[in-house]
Design a protein around this motif. Structure first.
Motif, PDB file in Angstrom:
ATOM      1  N   ASN A   1       7.228   5.045   3.720  1.00 60.69           N
ATOM      2  CA  ASN A   1       6.058   4.846   2.860  1.00 60.69           C
ATOM      3  C   ASN A   1       6.208   3.605   1.979  1.00 60.69           C
ATOM      4  O   ASN A   1       7.294   3.071   1.795  1.00 60.69           O
ATOM      5  CB  ASN A   1       5.744   6.103   2.042  1.00 60.69           C
ATOM      6  CG  ASN A   1       6.682   6.337   0.893  1.00 60.69           C
ATOM      7  OD1 ASN A   1       6.981   5.442   0.115  1.00 60.69           O
ATOM      8  ND2 ASN A   1       7.154   7.557   0.765  1.00 60.69           N
TER       9      ASN A   1
ATOM     10  N   LEU B   1       5.995   3.136  -1.231  1.00 62.34           N
ATOM     11  CA  LEU B   1       6.797   3.231  -2.454  1.00 62.34           C
ATOM     12  C   LEU B   1       8.277   3.016  -2.152  1.00 62.34           C
ATOM     13  O   LEU B   1       8.960   2.251  -2.828  1.00 62.34           O
ATOM     14  CB  LEU B   1       6.562   4.569  -3.135  1.00 62.34           C
ATOM     15  CG  LEU B   1       5.143   4.826  -3.628  1.00 62.34           C
ATOM     16  CD1 LEU B   1       5.021   6.227  -4.207  1.00 62.34           C
ATOM     17  CD2 LEU B   1       4.707   3.777  -4.633  1.00 62.34           C
TER      18      LEU B   1
ATOM     19  N   GLU C   1      -1.020   8.135  -9.321  1.00 60.90           N
ATOM     20  CA  GLU C   1      -0.825   7.024  -8.380  1.00 60.90           C
ATOM     21  C   GLU C   1      -0.238   5.812  -9.103  1.00 60.90           C
ATOM     22  O   GLU C   1       0.703   5.178  -8.651  1.00 60.90           O
ATOM     23  CB  GLU C   1      -2.177   6.670  -7.751  1.00 60.90           C
ATOM     24  CG  GLU C   1      -2.091   5.793  -6.552  1.00 60.90           C
ATOM     25  CD  GLU C   1      -1.818   6.542  -5.269  1.00 60.90           C
ATOM     26  OE1 GLU C   1      -1.655   5.863  -4.257  1.00 60.90           O
ATOM     27  OE2 GLU C   1      -1.738   7.777  -5.267  1.00 60.90           O
TER      28      GLU C   1
ATOM     29  N   GLY D   1       0.739  -3.475  -6.258  1.00 58.30           N
ATOM     30  CA  GLY D   1       0.388  -2.232  -5.569  1.00 58.30           C
ATOM     31  C   GLY D   1      -1.119  -2.136  -5.430  1.00 58.30           C
ATOM     32  O   GLY D   1      -1.842  -2.254  -6.415  1.00 58.30           O
TER      33      GLY D   1
ATOM     34  N   PHE E   1       3.588   4.030  -8.580  1.00 61.14           N
ATOM     35  CA  PHE E   1       3.822   2.604  -8.328  1.00 61.14           C
ATOM     36  C   PHE E   1       4.673   1.986  -9.424  1.00 61.14           C
ATOM     37  O   PHE E   1       5.598   1.226  -9.145  1.00 61.14           O
ATOM     38  CB  PHE E   1       2.494   1.849  -8.213  1.00 61.14           C
ATOM     39  CG  PHE E   1       1.917   1.815  -6.830  1.00 61.14           C
ATOM     40  CD1 PHE E   1       2.464   1.001  -5.850  1.00 61.14           C
ATOM     41  CD2 PHE E   1       0.818   2.581  -6.504  1.00 61.14           C
ATOM     42  CE1 PHE E   1       1.927   0.960  -4.582  1.00 61.14           C
ATOM     43  CE2 PHE E   1       0.259   2.550  -5.238  1.00 61.14           C
ATOM     44  CZ  PHE E   1       0.826   1.735  -4.265  1.00 61.14           C
TER      45      PHE E   1
ATOM     46  N   THR F   1      -4.230   0.255  -3.852  1.00 61.71           N
ATOM     47  CA  THR F   1      -4.489   1.590  -3.337  1.00 61.71           C
ATOM     48  C   THR F   1      -5.955   1.984  -3.465  1.00 61.71           C
ATOM     49  O   THR F   1      -6.672   1.425  -4.297  1.00 61.71           O
ATOM     50  CB  THR F   1      -3.612   2.630  -4.068  1.00 61.71           C
ATOM     51  OG1 THR F   1      -3.830   3.916  -3.493  1.00 61.71           O
ATOM     52  CG2 THR F   1      -3.916   2.678  -5.543  1.00 61.71           C
TER      53      THR F   1
ATOM     54  N   LYS G   1       0.878  -1.163   0.000  1.00 61.32           N
ATOM     55  CA  LYS G   1       0.000   0.000   0.000  1.00 61.32           C
ATOM     56  C   LYS G   1       0.916   1.214   0.000  1.00 61.32           C
ATOM     57  O   LYS G   1       1.982   1.185   0.615  1.00 61.32           O
ATOM     58  CB  LYS G   1      -0.872  -0.034   1.254  1.00 61.32           C
ATOM     59  CG  LYS G   1      -1.864   1.080   1.337  1.00 61.32           C
ATOM     60  CD  LYS G   1      -2.713   0.921   2.591  1.00 61.32           C
ATOM     61  CE  LYS G   1      -3.545   2.160   2.789  1.00 61.32           C
ATOM     62  NZ  LYS G   1      -4.214   2.164   4.078  1.00 61.32           N
ATOM     63  N   LYS G   2       0.530   2.268  -0.671  1.00 61.78           N
ATOM     64  CA  LYS G   2       1.395   3.439  -0.799  1.00 61.78           C
ATOM     65  C   LYS G   2       1.634   4.149   0.528  1.00 61.78           C
ATOM     66  O   LYS G   2       2.764   4.475   0.885  1.00 61.78           O
ATOM     67  CB  LYS G   2       0.808   4.420  -1.815  1.00 61.78           C
ATOM     68  CG  LYS G   2       1.685   5.623  -2.047  1.00 61.78           C
ATOM     69  CD  LYS G   2       1.067   6.548  -3.081  1.00 61.78           C
ATOM     70  CE  LYS G   2       1.911   7.797  -3.249  1.00 61.78           C
ATOM     71  NZ  LYS G   2       1.257   8.750  -4.145  1.00 61.78           N
TER      72      LYS G   2
END
Length: 157
Positions: A96, A98, A125, A116, A129, A118, A89-90
């Motif tokens: 974080n 990423l 977004e 990814g 990713f 989200t 999850k971002k």
């Protein structure tokens, strides 16, 4: 004429509220048998989402480990844990998703797929990713429709 159920009784459109989607999802749940032992790590700071993703993965026989922040995910992989699938999850506490996903991918080695997940499915977004090497990007929730093909690919089907 009203539709009929499997038993021959007439049903209303209210009874078909999902247009068969639930039946298709149940079919997906029962039609996958993994030949290999797959290991997944889930990076998700939301306890409810993390538990639901873990339950879904385990229902397919996937060995699943969950962490609630990026730092712990990186540490786990740095200490030698290997995974076939990384689900990130971002937005995560401490580091974080990423940054954690990027480091985890380089530490975990080849043969790993990154997914990814989200709540925000905008182009920016997706690009964020993809820039870290995410193989598949989906909008929440993680569901059998998206997960089963990935598991089959990792299993060599």
């Amino acid at each position: 004429m009203a539709p009929t159920s499997a038993s021959g009784d007439q049903t209303s459109d209210k009874d078909n509220w999902d247009n068969g989607r639930l039946a298709r999802r149940q079919q997906l749940l029962t039609k996958i048998v993994l030949r290999n032992k797959l290991k997944t790590i889930v990076f998700n700071g939301d306890t409810t989402c993390r538990v639901l993703e873990q339950v879904l993965l385990r229902s397919y026989g996937v060995q699943t480990q969950c962490v609630d922040n990026g730092r712990d995910a990186i540490a786990l992989i740095a200490f030698g844990a290997k995974f076939n699938l990384i689900i990130i999850k971002k937005i995560l506490p401490i580091i974080n998703g990423l940054e954690a996903g990027n480091k985890a991918d380089s530490l975990n080695g080849s043969g790993c797929k990154i997914l990814g997940v989200t709540a925000c499915s905008g182009e920016s977004e997706r690009q964020a990713f993809m820039a870290i090497g995410v193989d598949v990007f989906i909008e929440k929730p993680l569901d059998p429709e998206h997960l089963v093909p990935i598991l089959r690919e990792l299993d060599g089907e």
